[in-house]
Structures are given as C-alpha cells and as structure tokens.
Design an enzyme around this catalytic site. Structure first.
Site, PDB file in Angstrom:
ATOM      1  N   ASP A 107       1.415  -1.223   0.045  1.00 37.52           N
ATOM      2  CA  ASP A 107       0.135  -0.306  -0.439  1.00 37.52           C
ATOM      3  C   ASP A 107       0.876   1.026  -0.565  1.00 37.52           C
ATOM      4  O   ASP A 107       1.900   1.178  -0.134  1.00 37.52           O
ATOM      5  CB  ASP A 107      -1.243   0.230   1.530  1.00 37.52           C
ATOM      6  CG  ASP A 107      -0.192  -1.332   2.107  1.00 37.52           C
ATOM      7  OD1 ASP A 107       1.022  -0.263   2.423  1.00 37.52           O
ATOM      8  OD2 ASP A 107      -1.051  -0.458   3.258  1.00 37.52           O
ATOM      9  N   ASN A 167      -8.038  -3.086  14.357  1.00 40.28           N
ATOM     10  CA  ASN A 167      -9.289  -2.707  13.879  1.00 40.28           C
ATOM     11  C   ASN A 167      -9.552  -3.870  12.685  1.00 40.28           C
ATOM     12  O   ASN A 167     -10.508  -4.772  11.831  1.00 40.28           O
ATOM     13  CB  ASN A 167      -9.892  -1.982  13.499  1.00 40.28           C
ATOM     14  CG  ASN A 167      -9.220  -1.620  11.825  1.00 40.28           C
ATOM     15  OD1 ASN A 167      -8.783  -1.999  11.420  1.00 40.28           O
ATOM     16  ND2 ASN A 167      -9.720   0.061  11.521  1.00 40.28           N
ATOM     17  N   HIS A 198      -7.069  -4.348   9.709  1.00 41.34           N
ATOM     18  CA  HIS A 198      -7.451  -4.455   8.787  1.00 41.34           C
ATOM     19  C   HIS A 198      -5.895  -4.840   8.215  1.00 41.34           C
ATOM     20  O   HIS A 198      -5.100  -4.996   9.406  1.00 41.34           O
ATOM     21  CB  HIS A 198      -7.402  -2.869   8.050  1.00 41.34           C
ATOM     22  CG  HIS A 198      -6.104  -1.765   9.364  1.00 41.34           C
ATOM     23  ND1 HIS A 198      -6.514  -1.321   9.449  1.00 41.34           N
ATOM     24  CD2 HIS A 198      -4.503  -1.939   8.289  1.00 41.34           C
ATOM     25  CE1 HIS A 198      -4.648  -0.407   9.882  1.00 41.34           C
ATOM     26  NE2 HIS A 198      -3.726  -1.008   9.199  1.00 41.34           N
ATOM     27  N   GLU A 205      -9.946  -1.687   5.642  1.00 42.67           N
ATOM     28  CA  GLU A 205     -10.674  -1.545   6.450  1.00 42.67           C
ATOM     29  C   GLU A 205     -11.167  -1.883   6.608  1.00 42.67           C
ATOM     30  O   GLU A 205     -12.117  -2.828   5.874  1.00 42.67           O
ATOM     31  CB  GLU A 205     -10.693   0.347   6.374  1.00 42.67           C
ATOM     32  CG  GLU A 205      -9.153   1.013   6.375  1.00 42.67           C
ATOM     33  CD  GLU A 205      -9.309   1.217   7.973  1.00 42.67           C
ATOM     34  OE1 GLU A 205      -9.084   0.453   8.650  1.00 42.67           O
ATOM     35  OE2 GLU A 205      -8.595   2.126   8.317  1.00 42.67           O
TER      36      GLU A 205
HETATM   37  C1  GLP Z   1      -0.953  -0.009   8.382  1.00 36.06           C
HETATM   38  C2  GLP Z   1      -0.185  -0.543   7.223  1.00 36.06           C
HETATM   39  C3  GLP Z   1      -0.621  -1.657   7.504  1.00 36.06           C
HETATM   40  C4  GLP Z   1       0.154  -2.340   9.233  1.00 36.06           C
HETATM   41  C5  GLP Z   1      -0.244  -1.234  10.100  1.00 36.06           C
HETATM   42  C6  GLP Z   1      -0.535  -2.191  11.037  1.00 36.06           C
HETATM   43  O1  GLP Z   1      -1.734   0.890   8.677  1.00 36.06           O
HETATM   44  N1  GLP Z   1      -0.832   0.075   6.162  1.00 36.06           N
HETATM   45  O2  GLP Z   1      -0.059  -2.278   6.281  1.00 36.06           O
HETATM   46  O3  GLP Z   1      -0.478  -3.360   9.208  1.00 36.06           O
HETATM   47  O4  GLP Z   1      -0.212  -0.480  10.306  1.00 36.06           O
HETATM   48  O5  GLP Z   1       0.801  -1.122  11.349  1.00 36.06           O
HETATM   49  P1  GLP Z   1       2.105  -1.423  12.476  1.00 36.06           P
HETATM   50  O6  GLP Z   1       3.022  -2.808  12.524  1.00 36.06           O
HETATM   51  O7  GLP Z   1       2.641  -0.280  13.454  1.00 36.06           O
HETATM   52  O8  GLP Z   1       1.011  -1.936  14.056  1.00 36.06           O
END
Ligand code: GLP
Length: 252
Positions: free
Chosen positions: A69, A138, A140, A145
């Site tokens: 992404d 959540n 995702h 989402e």
């Molecule tokens: C972002 C990214 C996701 C990632 C998520 C969790 O939203 N787009 O790909 O998995 O954050 O992030 P973290 O690993 O910092 O908790």
C-alpha cells in the site's frame, strides 16, 4: 485447519523467524516475488534480512518485490511515504535491483488507472510468492479497513479515524496523516501463494484471536486469511496471550 502459528518469545525473535521464512523462499527461488508490508511490526524482519544479505547468506539481485500500500498525496521522496520507509529500512541496504521494486504511486492523478496498472504489474511478475502482512487493531490488512464487503483488487481507501490515529506516530502531527491510501485488495492478497502475518504486542491480542478464530467477516478483514491454503502466523507471546488461553492446542 491449514494455518500454522509460530510463537516467538518476543518481538525480536518474531523478526528473526519471519526473516528466515523469507530467506528460505529466496534460496529456493532466487527470482521470487516478495509482497512486503510497512508499519512498525515488520521492522525486525527487515533488520534481519539486511544482516543476512550483508553476510551473503541471501542474494536479492534477482528478487522482485511488490508493496501492499501507499498513502495518497505523498510523493516517493516524502519522508513519510511508504516508498521512503521501504528504501530506508530495506532497499537502500541490500543488493536489490531497484528496477525490480514495485510500489504504488501516491501521487498518481488517475487513481483508478494506477490501481489497474499495479494489478497488471503483479500479474506480469507471475503473482506473489509470499506476502508479508501486519495487522491493524481493527483487523485491517494492507489498508483494507473493516467494511460491509471484502474489497477485491487494488483500490483507493478512506482511512478510519482509528487507523489515522495509530499511524500518526510516524507523522509530525495527526493532521499530517493522509486521509486516503491506495492498497492491494483482499483478492490480490489472497492470490499470493503463501501469506505470512506478523503480530506483536498485548494490544493486538484480542484482534489476533478474533482474526484467527472468529467468524470470517469483512468487519474483521484479516479473518479471511483463515481460508488461505498456505497461511503462517508469526507472533510474539504477548500477541498470542488470548489465543494461548482459548486455543492452546493450536500452539506448538
Ligand atoms: C498500517 C499499514 C498496515 C500495517 C498496520 C499496522 O495501517 N498500512 O500494512 O499492518 O499499519 O501497523 P503496525 O505494524 O505499526 O502496528
């Protein structure tokens, strides 16, 4: 049940386990297509991959990568873009050919064309061999989402307030966090030959249990991974604390 859960003692160990799974894939298929993720969770994986590359344990010269992404509105050079994140944490430190690196463009004017281009690029690479994923609180994955239906292909997403707040950590202030992003869709992710989900920390324990053992629903996007034919979870003890209580037989 086809999923495999690997329990790591802590976040550092989780990174090492995750990196070794990717390293095995690279050794078996030197031109494999890695699907990569951002966020704080995969940082340990990237650290370990850098080290393995430095000691010539793995060779990235023929490896191809696609990223999950990117934020809308941020150029590649923007320090907060996922493009910069990947360069700083991995690509600038390993012997990868940058022509083999694929990341969505956050600055694309025609967003639909950019999403279609990306899907075509993944197809022309022959599909993703192994997709690395983190998970949001959540549920995702990528930026898919919670929603009424599973988004299919790469698409533009309106980020939820919760995700914006969580990701503010990486920005000077919450107002600087983009409100939209481009993300691979659930179908894009599910088409990967193997999926590896990383999860760390007590704050995600409830989410992880719901994602792995709760109903499969687009309200918990990661739950779809339960039906992927080759799904591995690498998580630390804190993230697995609720799974360990409710499904002890699942942990080896
Ligand atoms: C972002 C990214 C996701 C990632 C998520 C969790 O939203 N787009 O790909 O998995 O954050 O992030 P973290 O690993 O910092 O908790």
């Amino acid at each position: 049940m086809i999923m495999k859960i690997i329990r790591a003692d802590n976040k550092g160990e989780m990174g090492i386990h995750g990196a070794h799974i990717l390293a095995e894939r690279i050794k078996a298929k030197p031109d494999c297509v890695l699907g990569l993720a951002t966020g704080s969770t995969p940082l340990g994986v990237y650290k370990c991959l850098r080290e393995l590359n430095k000691v010539n344990e793995i060779d990235f010269s023929n490896v191809r990568t696609v990223n999950l992404d990117e934020y809308c509105g941020l150029g590649n050079e923007d320090p907060q873009s996922y493009h910069s994140f990947m360069m700083n944490n991995l690509f600038n430190h390993i012997n990868i050919d940058k022509n083999n690196v694929h990341i969505l463009s956050g600055k694309a004017i025609d967003v639909d064309a950019e999403c279609a281009r990306y899907e075509a690029a993944i197809r022309s690479l022959g599909g993703i061999d192994i997709q690395l994923l983190g998970v949001g609180h959540n549920g995702h994955i990528g930026f898919n989402e919670p929603s009424d239906e599973f988004a299919k292909d790469t698409h533009c997403v309106e980020l939820t307030e919760r995700t914006i707040a969580a990701n503010a950590l990486f920005f000077p202030s919450i107002d600087d966090v983009p409100r939209r992003a481009l993300s691979m869709g659930i179908r894009t992710i599910m088409h990967a030959r193997k999926v590896m989900l990383l999860c760390s920390g007590e704050s995600k324990a409830e989410t992880l249990e719901k994602a792995l053992f709760g109903p499969i629903t687009p309200r918990m996007p990661a739950s779809i991974l339960q039906v992927h034919p080759d799904f591995t979870v690498v998580a630390d003890e804190a993230a697995l604390s609720i799974v360990a209580k409710r499904h002890p037989h699942m942990l080896v």
